[in-house]
Design an enzyme around this catalytic site. Structure first.
Site, PDB file in Angstrom:
ATOM      1  N   GLU A  44      37.247  10.560  35.752  1.00 36.85           N
ATOM      2  CA  GLU A  44      36.900  11.985  35.765  1.00 36.85           C
ATOM      3  C   GLU A  44      36.026  12.345  36.965  1.00 36.85           C
ATOM      4  O   GLU A  44      36.182  13.418  37.546  1.00 36.85           O
ATOM      5  CB  GLU A  44      36.189  12.383  34.470  1.00 36.85           C
ATOM      6  CG  GLU A  44      37.115  12.503  33.265  1.00 36.85           C
ATOM      7  CD  GLU A  44      38.238  13.511  33.481  1.00 36.85           C
ATOM      8  OE1 GLU A  44      38.002  14.522  34.157  1.00 36.85           O
ATOM      9  OE2 GLU A  44      39.353  13.270  32.981  1.00 36.85           O
ATOM     10  N   CYS A 196      52.873  24.517  34.722  1.00 32.23           N
ATOM     11  CA  CYS A 196      52.205  25.763  35.150  1.00 32.23           C
ATOM     12  C   CYS A 196      51.592  25.558  36.529  1.00 32.23           C
ATOM     13  O   CYS A 196      50.397  25.745  36.744  1.00 32.23           O
ATOM     14  CB  CYS A 196      51.142  26.157  34.130  1.00 32.23           C
ATOM     15  SG  CYS A 196      50.654  27.888  34.220  1.00 32.23           S
ATOM     16  N   CYS A 203      58.608  27.845  34.154  1.00 29.69           N
ATOM     17  CA  CYS A 203      58.424  28.543  32.871  1.00 29.69           C
ATOM     18  C   CYS A 203      59.535  28.230  31.864  1.00 29.69           C
ATOM     19  O   CYS A 203      59.305  28.254  30.655  1.00 29.69           O
ATOM     20  CB  CYS A 203      58.326  30.043  33.107  1.00 29.69           C
ATOM     21  SG  CYS A 203      56.920  30.497  34.143  1.00 29.69           S
ATOM     22  N   CYS A 206      58.421  25.482  29.781  1.00 28.29           N
ATOM     23  CA  CYS A 206      57.069  25.581  29.233  1.00 28.29           C
ATOM     24  C   CYS A 206      57.098  25.752  27.714  1.00 28.29           C
ATOM     25  O   CYS A 206      57.811  26.606  27.195  1.00 28.29           O
ATOM     26  CB  CYS A 206      56.327  26.748  29.876  1.00 28.29           C
ATOM     27  SG  CYS A 206      54.674  26.997  29.206  1.00 28.29           S
ATOM     28  N   CYS A 212      53.281  33.625  26.469  1.00 27.62           N
ATOM     29  CA  CYS A 212      52.539  33.760  27.727  1.00 27.62           C
ATOM     30  C   CYS A 212      52.703  35.179  28.267  1.00 27.62           C
ATOM     31  O   CYS A 212      53.812  35.619  28.545  1.00 27.62           O
ATOM     32  CB  CYS A 212      53.043  32.739  28.743  1.00 27.62           C
ATOM     33  SG  CYS A 212      52.317  32.914  30.385  1.00 27.62           S
TER      34      CYS A 212
END
Length: 361
Positions: A44, A196, A203, A206, A212
DNA sequence: AACGCGGGGAC
DNA sequence: GTCCCAGCGTT
């Protein structure tokens, strides 16, 4: 929409994402294999403002050298800097070192598991803490990185021209599922990275496109709103390769602020003249040769780096400098890696010529 | 809220 | 060449 309906929508969002992640998300990243808080933490930190592909080789190197917190806690900051060379944002290397000492002294070499303890470690802010808590401990905490911001802004059709992190944090927390927070955090990041995308989002693939708002109103090319571009300042820098005995290079530690803070770099002066004056002051002949010019592009500035070479027989000893052997490992900034490598090769050449000349006489 | 901090991938 | 990336700390 009523609060109750919104709640229902939110549940559907996380449910769809979790189910999508199992089939289409990323499962083979090195920090996902035999996952533990230590790996999640290091990954991270490395992934802050840094793409996955860039991080991969650095993460592997890091784990080889420091397989666990115990090994890391015995490190020296210079060793971590050396490993970090080329990755950028070098403050992160310092923060990992400082954190390792805190984990050793305060947490008995066990990576902490509460939000307060984790965010207390240097280099860990709200989002990284949320990522560690969810990914490594399956706890119910939100994240807000570049991927998540883009997903949220598109999903709720938010046209943000400036910083709206406060609102986005609220959205991110509202969407959290009750369970499977480890999979969910991975899912929303994967969605941002794979589907995205910034440009040409997919899309049709998705899992949440039907709810959305940007998809519904055909705004996916408009949102997120493009931030006004920053004008890069150009900066001229002069570095001096002070060479002694054809195998030592003078290195100088940067101050604790500005670019490459606390990193070791070649001798630096504002101008060539400043360097000349300095050499005269310490009774060295000011023989300075131009060696190379490098253009180095950063996010916020364009650097024109002039490199000069100076040969010396001696040099006063001081705490702020050290002589680096050309064969030693390099803990420095990216532009100097190649230059020092080039210099090393040329010095080897000069040394062998010298050897031949001696042999000939 | 805005800025400084590296280097490079993606387009 | 442009944009921005699994952000944080400081001001």
């Amino acid at each position: 929409m009523s609060g109750k309906d919104q709640n229902k929508e939110n549940k559907k969002f996380s449910k769809n994402l979790i189910s999508w992640q199992k089939d289409f998300g990323r499962h083979n990243l090195p920090w996902q294999k035999q996952i533990n808080p230590y790996k999640v933490w290091i990954s991270e930190i490395m992934l802050q403002q840094t793409q996955v592909k860039t991080v991969l080789p650095f993460f592997e190197k890091f784990m080889q050298k420091y397989p666990d917190i115990k090994a890391l806690s015995k490190s020296r900051i210079e060793d971590i800097f050396e490993l970090w060379t080329g990755l950028g944002y070098y403050r992160r290397a310092e923060n990992i070192y400082k954190s390792s000492q805190i984990i050793k002294n305060k947490h008995n070499l066990i990576f902490p598991s509460t939000f307060e303890e984790i965010i207390d470690l240097p280099g860990i802010g709200r989002s990284t803490a949320g990522a560690i808590l969810s990914l490594a401990f399956n706890k119910r905490y939100a994240i807000l990185d570049g991927n998540v911001k883009r997903v949220l802004e598109r999903y709720f059709a938010i046209k943000a021209e400036k910083n709206i992190d406060k609102e986005l944090w609220k959205f991110s927390e509202n969407l959290l599922p009750k369970n499977k927070n480890d999979i969910y955090s991975q899912a929303i990041m994967d969605l941002g990275a794979i589907i995205c995308k910034k440009k040409s989002p997919l899309c049709e693939k998705c899992p949440v496109s039907l709810d959305c708002k940007s998809f519904k109103f055909d705004l996916t090319n408009v949102i997120p709103i493009k931030r006004k571009k920053i004008i890069k300042k150009e900066k001229d820098l002069n570095y001096f390769l002070v060479v002694k005995n054809k195998n030592l290079i003078l290195m100088q530690k940067n101050p604790n602020k500005g670019i490459w803070a606390n990193l070791w770099c070649p001798l630096n002066f504002k101008t060539k003249d400043d360097c000349k004056k300095y050499l005269k002051k310490i009774n060295l002949k000011p023989n300075i040769y131009h060696y190379a010019s490098i253009k180095h592009n950063l996010t916020h500035m364009k650097l024109n780096i002039n490199i000069y070479r100076i040969n010396v027989e001696n040099y006063p000893i001081s705490e702020e400098f050290y002589w680096k052997n050309i064969y030693d490992k390099i803990a420095t900034a990216k532009p100097f890696v190649e230059i020092i490598k080039k210099l090393t090769e040329e010095l080897e050449n000069e040394n062998s010529l010298l050897f031949k000349a001696k042999k000939g006489t």
